[in-house]
Design a protein around this motif. Structure first.
Motif, PDB file in Angstrom:
ATOM      1  N   GLU A 194      -4.133  -8.378   6.687  1.00 60.27           N
ATOM      2  CA  GLU A 194      -4.898  -9.621   6.568  1.00 60.27           C
ATOM      3  C   GLU A 194      -6.094  -9.446   5.640  1.00 60.27           C
ATOM      4  N   CYS A 195      -6.493  -8.202   5.412  1.00 59.18           N
ATOM      5  CA  CYS A 195      -7.633  -7.905   4.531  1.00 59.18           C
ATOM      6  C   CYS A 195      -7.205  -7.653   3.088  1.00 59.18           C
ATOM      7  N   LEU A 196      -5.922  -7.803   2.797  1.00 55.65           N
ATOM      8  CA  LEU A 196      -5.427  -7.581   1.436  1.00 55.65           C
ATOM      9  C   LEU A 196      -5.842  -8.749   0.547  1.00 55.65           C
ATOM     10  N   GLN A 197      -6.613  -8.444  -0.493  1.00 55.46           N
ATOM     11  CA  GLN A 197      -7.148  -9.473  -1.383  1.00 55.46           C
ATOM     12  C   GLN A 197      -6.241  -9.794  -2.549  1.00 55.46           C
ATOM     13  N   ASP A 198      -5.622  -8.749  -3.104  1.00 51.46           N
ATOM     14  CA  ASP A 198      -4.896  -8.958  -4.351  1.00 51.46           C
ATOM     15  C   ASP A 198      -3.865  -7.851  -4.534  1.00 51.46           C
ATOM     16  N   VAL A 199      -2.801  -8.186  -5.254  1.00 51.25           N
ATOM     17  CA  VAL A 199      -1.793  -7.212  -5.649  1.00 51.25           C
ATOM     18  C   VAL A 199      -1.560  -7.409  -7.140  1.00 51.25           C
ATOM     19  N   ARG A 200      -1.738  -6.346  -7.907  1.00 47.01           N
ATOM     20  CA  ARG A 200      -1.622  -6.442  -9.368  1.00 47.01           C
ATOM     21  C   ARG A 200      -0.714  -5.353  -9.917  1.00 47.01           C
ATOM     22  N   LEU A 201      -0.367  -5.516 -11.183  1.00 48.35           N
ATOM     23  CA  LEU A 201       0.457  -4.548 -11.900  1.00 48.35           C
ATOM     24  C   LEU A 201      -0.340  -3.920 -13.032  1.00 48.35           C
ATOM     25  N   GLY A 202      -0.015  -2.684 -13.313  1.00 42.36           N
ATOM     26  CA  GLY A 202      -0.552  -2.011 -14.492  1.00 42.36           C
ATOM     27  C   GLY A 202       0.599  -1.351 -15.223  1.00 42.36           C
ATOM     28  N   TYR A 203       0.766  -1.660 -16.496  1.00 35.50           N
ATOM     29  CA  TYR A 203       1.907  -1.164 -17.262  1.00 35.50           C
ATOM     30  C   TYR A 203       1.523   0.034 -18.122  1.00 35.50           C
ATOM     31  N   GLU A 204       2.332   1.081 -18.061  1.00 31.28           N
ATOM     32  CA  GLU A 204       2.255   2.183 -19.000  1.00 31.28           C
ATOM     33  C   GLU A 204       3.584   2.239 -19.762  1.00 31.28           C
ATOM     34  N   GLN A 205       3.678   3.122 -20.732  1.00 36.94           N
ATOM     35  CA  GLN A 205       4.857   3.135 -21.598  1.00 36.94           C
ATOM     36  C   GLN A 205       6.134   3.434 -20.802  1.00 36.94           C
ATOM     37  N   ASP A 206       6.086   4.394 -19.901  1.00 32.47           N
ATOM     38  CA  ASP A 206       7.269   4.786 -19.150  1.00 32.47           C
ATOM     39  C   ASP A 206       7.067   4.683 -17.642  1.00 32.47           C
ATOM     40  N   SER A 207       6.135   3.837 -17.228  1.00 28.16           N
ATOM     41  CA  SER A 207       5.902   3.650 -15.800  1.00 28.16           C
ATOM     42  C   SER A 207       5.088   2.382 -15.596  1.00 28.16           C
ATOM     43  N   TYR A 208       5.015   1.958 -14.353  1.00 27.98           N
ATOM     44  CA  TYR A 208       4.114   0.867 -14.008  1.00 27.98           C
ATOM     45  C   TYR A 208       3.528   1.158 -12.630  1.00 27.98           C
ATOM     46  N   THR A 209       2.340   0.612 -12.366  1.00 29.51           N
ATOM     47  CA  THR A 209       1.625   0.871 -11.127  1.00 29.51           C
ATOM     48  C   THR A 209       1.358  -0.444 -10.406  1.00 29.51           C
ATOM     49  N   VAL A 210       1.646  -0.466  -9.114  1.00 31.45           N
ATOM     50  CA  VAL A 210       1.330  -1.617  -8.269  1.00 31.45           C
ATOM     51  C   VAL A 210       0.043  -1.274  -7.520  1.00 31.45           C
ATOM     52  N   THR A 211      -0.983  -2.120  -7.665  1.00 28.81           N
ATOM     53  CA  THR A 211      -2.294  -1.864  -7.068  1.00 28.81           C
ATOM     54  C   THR A 211      -2.561  -2.885  -5.968  1.00 28.81           C
ATOM     55  N   PHE A 212      -2.947  -2.392  -4.803  1.00 26.65           N
ATOM     56  CA  PHE A 212      -3.269  -3.226  -3.642  1.00 26.65           C
ATOM     57  C   PHE A 212      -4.780  -3.161  -3.410  1.00 26.65           C
ATOM     58  N   GLN A 213      -5.463  -4.273  -3.557  1.00 26.99           N
ATOM     59  CA  GLN A 213      -6.917  -4.341  -3.396  1.00 26.99           C
ATOM     60  C   GLN A 213      -7.265  -4.930  -2.026  1.00 26.99           C
ATOM     61  N   PHE A 214      -8.008  -4.154  -1.200  1.00 23.39           N
ATOM     62  CA  PHE A 214      -8.423  -4.601   0.127  1.00 23.39           C
ATOM     63  C   PHE A 214      -9.917  -4.902   0.137  1.00 23.39           C
ATOM     64  N   ARG A 215     -10.298  -5.863   0.944  1.00 17.36           N
ATOM     65  CA  ARG A 215     -11.721  -6.096   1.180  1.00 17.36           C
ATOM     66  C   ARG A 215     -12.197  -5.074   2.210  1.00 17.36           C
ATOM     67  N   PRO A 216     -13.489  -4.788   2.313  1.00 23.90           N
ATOM     68  CA  PRO A 216     -13.988  -3.821   3.293  1.00 23.90           C
ATOM     69  C   PRO A 216     -13.502  -4.162   4.700  1.00 23.90           C
ATOM     70  N   ASN A 217     -13.107  -3.124   5.441  1.00 21.02           N
ATOM     71  CA  ASN A 217     -12.531  -3.329   6.773  1.00 21.02           C
ATOM     72  C   ASN A 217     -12.809  -2.110   7.642  1.00 21.02           C
ATOM     73  N   THR A 218     -12.365  -2.192   8.888  1.00 23.86           N
ATOM     74  CA  THR A 218     -12.634  -1.113   9.846  1.00 23.86           C
ATOM     75  C   THR A 218     -11.558  -0.040   9.843  1.00 23.86           C
ATOM     76  N   PHE A 219     -10.549  -0.166   9.003  1.00 31.32           N
ATOM     77  CA  PHE A 219      -9.463   0.808   8.957  1.00 31.32           C
ATOM     78  C   PHE A 219      -9.626   1.789   7.802  1.00 31.32           C
ATOM     79  N   LEU A 220      -9.853   1.268   6.612  1.00 33.92           N
ATOM     80  CA  LEU A 220      -9.904   2.099   5.407  1.00 33.92           C
ATOM     81  C   LEU A 220     -11.340   2.464   5.061  1.00 33.92           C
ATOM     82  N   HIS A 221     -11.508   3.717   4.664  1.00 31.56           N
ATOM     83  CA  HIS A 221     -12.801   4.133   4.131  1.00 31.56           C
ATOM     84  C   HIS A 221     -13.041   3.394   2.816  1.00 31.56           C
ATOM     85  N   ASP A 222     -14.285   3.191   2.493  1.00 29.44           N
ATOM     86  CA  ASP A 222     -14.607   2.434   1.270  1.00 29.44           C
ATOM     87  C   ASP A 222     -14.019   3.059   0.011  1.00 29.44           C
ATOM     88  N   SER A 223     -13.731   4.342   0.056  1.00 28.86           N
ATOM     89  CA  SER A 223     -13.140   5.011  -1.117  1.00 28.86           C
ATOM     90  C   SER A 223     -11.643   4.716  -1.244  1.00 28.86           C
TER      91      SER A 223
END
Length: 365
Positions: A194-223
């Motif tokens: 429920e704290c997931l803010q955004d899901v984005r893509l990052g493209y490289e030449q031979d790979s791509y990265t899916v990034t999950f951005q969370f808002r501050p919460n009680t589960f994940l450390h800020d890092s």
């Protein structure tokens, strides 16, 4: 009504003769049918067996045997055609690489729209009143009388206050609406998703990265508010199986380390274990299913040497990675609203995904 039959000039007589012969044959068959013998004779004739009726391995062995029986000159022509096909594979490799580069470039042009989507979801941006609808609204009846599952789901819908900012539980709802993603999400994962803010893509030449951005919460450390999953692509055909090439394939994936807050690791659970000779039970930490195991996939540098369990896990993971890139991230709202709900009910067959069956079939000699 039948279309007029066009006959080239000078062939009318021949065609009439053929039609008379055909009419005679048809009449003869009809007479056999009236005697009761035609149906029984036709039923007794079994359809001829074709190579397509054989399992894949047997069919391949048969076709190789068939070619081996041909004269040497014919076999040489077939080898030439296979070489010709290999040149087509090289052209296809170039085509799909340029398609990937186009996808990468046009995704960049959409990033401003994804920024606006994120801001609307978070309540940072309030869009103007939408008075004009430029798509059909195909509202469907909800049959709560005869469908118990629907009644349960309706009863689970959380109330949303009128002063709510943004769109709450957006990404969690999207994941729950897609079968391949929903099976990864456990009940204990939902408060964090429920704290997931955004899901984005990052493209490289031979790979791509899916990034999950969370808002501050009680589960994940800020890092660890930014979790990533990287998928590595093979744009060229496999040297051992070049004719199976249908586009770039995911061949490997790489997760990230999650820094959990103390006692908040959703991939672990604590159970009470009683040992022999001890009066009191001892807490024991055990792994459990969780969406967040998605960020710790098994590592297999050579899929052909991996065990079946690893192949299955990675095959499913690759399908999810392909789905995130091609469907979920660019079209998230359509899965939230149900506009594309039918598109992912079937298992993906696109060339960007690799299932355990694909991996197994590629190992056939």
């Amino acid at each position: 009504m039948y279309a007029e039959r066009k006959v080239p000039g000078g062939l009318e007589g021949d065609v009439q003769q053929d039609e008379l012969k055909t009419a005679g044959i048809v009449e003869s068959l009809r007479s056999l049918d009236t005697q009761g013998s035609s149906a029984s004779q036709l039923d007794a004739i079994e359809p001829a067996l074709s190579p397509a009726d054989l399992p894949a391995r047997c069919r391949k062995a048969f076709l190789r045997h068939m070619i081996g029986q041909l004269p040497d000159t014919v076999q040489n022509r077939i080898r030439a055609l296979r070489q010709n096909q290999l040149q087509q594979v090289r052209i296809a490799e170039q085509f799909f690489r340029e398609v990937y580069e186009l996808e990468r470039r046009f995704y960049g042009q959409s990033c401003a729209l994804f920024d606006a989507r994120r801001d609307i979801l978070d309540g940072v941006l309030e869009p103007p009143l939408q008075t004009e609808i430029s798509w059909p609204d195909d509202a469907l009846p909800l049959d709560l009388e005869s469908n118990e599952e629907l009644r349960q789901l309706v009863g689970q819908l959380p109330p949303v206050p009128t002063d709510t900012l943004g769109i709450p539980r957006f990404w969690l709802t999207v994941f729950r609406n897609v079968p391949q993603l929903s099976e990864l999400v456990q009940d204990h994962d939902e408060p964090l998703l429920e704290c997931l803010q955004d899901v984005r893509l990052g493209y490289e030449q031979d790979s791509y990265t899916v990034t999950f951005q969370f808002r501050p919460n009680t589960f994940l450390h800020d890092s660890s508010l930014l979790l990533t999953k990287r998928y590595f692509l093979q744009h060229s055909a496999d040297q051992d199986y070049p004719f199976q090439f249908e586009g770039p394939e995911i061949v490997r994936c790489e997760g990230c380390h999650i820094h959990w807050r103390d006692g908040s690791n959703l991939t672990l659970r604590t159970v009470q274990s009683r040992r022999r000779g001890r009066a009191r039970s001892v807490p024991k930490v055990m792994p459990r299913e969780s969406f967040f195991r998605f960020f710790a996939p098994p590592q297999a540098l050579d899929l052909s040497l991996a065990d079946e369990k690893t192949k299955l896990i990675l095959g499913n993971d690759f399908e999810v990675g392909f789905l995130l890139r091609t469907q979920i991230v660019p079209k998230a709202v359509l899965f939230y609203t149900g506009d594309l709900v039918d598109n992912v009910n079937e298992a993906p067959t696109d060339n960007g995904s690799v299932s355990s069956e694909n991996i197994e079939s590629e190992q056939l000699p």
